[in-house]
Every structure is written in structure tokens, then in C-alpha cells.
Design an enzyme around this catalytic site. Structure first.
Site, PDB file in Angstrom:
ATOM      1  N   GLU A  94       0.866  -1.183   0.000  1.00  0.00           N
ATOM      2  CA  GLU A  94       0.000   0.000   0.000  1.00  0.00           C
ATOM      3  C   GLU A  94       0.901   1.232   0.000  1.00  0.00           C
ATOM      4  OE1 GLU A  94      -2.895   0.170   3.089  1.00  0.00           O
ATOM      5  OE2 GLU A  94      -4.167  -1.358   2.184  1.00  0.00           O
ATOM      6  N   ASP A 120      -5.172  10.160   9.537  1.00  0.00           N
ATOM      7  CA  ASP A 120      -3.893   9.586   9.934  1.00  0.00           C
ATOM      8  C   ASP A 120      -3.383  10.193  11.226  1.00  0.00           C
ATOM      9  OD1 ASP A 120      -3.105   7.709   7.736  1.00  0.00           O
ATOM     10  OD2 ASP A 120      -3.485   9.492   6.538  1.00  0.00           O
TER      11      ASP A 120
END
EC number: 4.2.1.20
Length: 279
Positions: free
Chosen positions: A62, A73
Site C-alpha cells: 500500500e 492519519d
């Protein structure tokens, strides 16, 4: 609820992700999917790092698309985005990196992960076409709800790309069914509530929830968020079809000044998880 016995079959014309999970199933193994932000800590590091992770045991990679406001995040990956953005790394640069990676590796699936804005700027049809040519296999956009994703999913499907979507601990069964209808490649199960890198991983609870999600979809179910070491990776891989690790690797990458040392350290961590999962 009884967990479905998935059979990830493959054909000569199968996509890379399908072929990967079929191979893993045939070998009696579970997938290991490392995440790194493209361009972090330097654009020249990304492609060698990708190859090193594959050599260490990664099954799918990824690759994060740098973005100025990565709201989903945690601080570790947020800083990685900042470092990449500060060096001018764009979505177009990420596609160049994947093109370079494909010169030596045309087997390992590559999924891009990020936010809609960079894709929107490039244009949905333009992105899908260029990503397919570069050798990208899938895209996960964390800020696109699956119910409203046709504008993105349709051009991707036409280009042969998979659309990956998230399922969280509190996703209702009805929504999981809807996600399964539009998703491809694999389901990304978020193991904890919150941002990437958050603590408090309860592997038993996650395993029970993953078993439930697997009973509702024919797609592989992969677990991410909160996986930091070989022990947690091995525990979750007993139920999940693959585990996804990001923050621990990005943190390792940032802790070394020399690129060669950083790459070696990340590869060693991937190898440790691979070994633990294969025991």
C-alpha cells in the site's frame, strides 16, 4: 455465526490482487501488506524500499499518496505526508514510482491509499487511465463514502482497477453488504476506532469482528490500524486474510538518517512479521 470458507480462485487473466490471495490460500499462508507514504523520507527511497519489502516477505504494497491534510492519519503518518509534500511529491510522481517499480516486479500488487483531492485534481478518468498504465492495482480513498462513490468507481472499473473500502468496528451489517457490492480487491477492516497509529488493540475482539465480516463477503478481509510487531500480526492473521501495517514501518523509516539504513530497518521489521505469521 459460521464463517464462510472462502475460496480465492484464480485464472490466467486474473488481476494481481486476486492471484495473490489465491496463491496465499493455496500455500496455507496469510498476506502481509506494508504501507509507506510515497516520497518519504525522500522520493529516491520509495522504489528501492518497495523492492526491499517484497524481498522481506510483503505480499501487497500500500503506497500512500502525499496530501497536505491527512485527517484520518495519526501524527507519525501525518509527518510522513508533510515530508513528502514539502519535497513536491504529487500523485503524478507516485505513478512514476509505480512505473519504475514495475520494471522489475510485475507480480506484486500495489494499492494506492489516500484522499480524494489529489485524484480529483488529476481528473477521475485521467487518473484511472494513467494508474492502470503505471501498474497500479487498486485505490483506497478514505474520505469517499461507498454509497456515493460511483463517480470514482466507474472510471476505475473501466480501467481494470479495484476500489477498496473501509469497514470499521461499528459498521452496520446493512452497510457492510452495500460496501461489498461496490468494493473490489479486498475489504480493509479498521481494527480500532480512531486515527492510524492509535493504541488499544484487542486482538481477540478484532478477530471475532473479522470473522463476522468474513461471513458477509466473498472478498478477502484484511486488518489494519494498531499492528506494530510480529506478535500482533501473527495473532490477527489467524482470522484475517491479511494484515496491514503502516505506522510502525513509517516510524522506523523516520528514525534513520541514512536511506540505506532506513530501508534495511523497515525490511527487517517486515521480515520479522512475516516470520511470526508463518510459524
Amino acid at each position: 455465526m459460521t464463517v464462510q470458507q472462502h475460496s480465492f480462485s484464480t485464472r490466467p487473466d486474473s488481476k494481481r490482487i486476486d492471484a495473490c490471495f489465491a496463491r496465499l490460500q493455496a500455500e496455507g499462508r496469510k498476506g502481509l501488506i506494508p504501507y509507506v507514504t510515497a516520497g518519504d523520507p525522500h522520493p529516491d527511497v520509495t522504489v528501492p524500499l518497495m523492492h526491499a519489502m517484497v524481498e522481506a516477505g510483503a505480499d501487497i504494497i500500500e503506497l500512500g499518496i502525499p496530501f497536505s491534510d491527512p485527517v484520518a492519519d495519526g501524527p507519525v503518518i501525518e509527518l510522513a505526508h508533510q515530508r513528502a509534500v514539502s519535497q513536491g511529491v504529487t500523485l503524478a510522481d507516485v505513478l512514476v514510482m509505480v512505473t519504475e517499480f514495475r520494471k522489475k516486479d510485475n507480480v506484486t500488487p500495489v494499492a494506492l491509499m489516500g484522499y480524494l483531492n489529489p485524484v480529483e485534481i488529476m481528473g477521475y478518468d485521467e487518473f484511472a487511465t494513467r494508474a492502470a498504465v503505471a501498474g497500479v492495482d487498486a485505490l483506497l480513498t478514505v474520505d469517499v463514502p461507498p454509497e456515493d462513490a460511483d463517480f470514482l468507481v466507474e472510471p476505475m472499473r473501466k480501467a481494470g482497477l479495484e476500489a477498496i473500502f473501509l469497514v470499521s468496528p461499528n459498521t452496520a451489517d446493512e452497510r457492510i453488504t452495500g460496501i461489498t457490492r461496490v468494493a473490489g480487491g479486498y475489504i480493509y477492516y479498521v481494527s480500532i476506532k480512531g486515527i492510524t497509529g492509535a493504541g488499544g488493540l484487542d486482538t481477540d475482539a478484532v478477530s471475532r469482528r473479522v470473522a463476522h465480516v468474513k461471513s458477509m463477503t466473498p472478498l478477502p478481509v484484511c486488518v489494519g490500524f494498531g499492528i506494530r510487531d510480529g506478535e500482533s500480526a501473527a495473532a490477527l492473521s489467524k482470522t484475517a486474510d491479511a494484515v496491514i501495517v503502516g505506522t510502525a514501518l513509517v516510524q522506523e523509516l523516520a528514525s534513520h538518517e541514512k536511506p540505506a539504513d532506513a530501508i534495511a530497518a523497515v525490511a527487517a521489521k517486515v521480515a520479522d512479521m512475516r516470520t511470526a505469521m508463518d510459524r
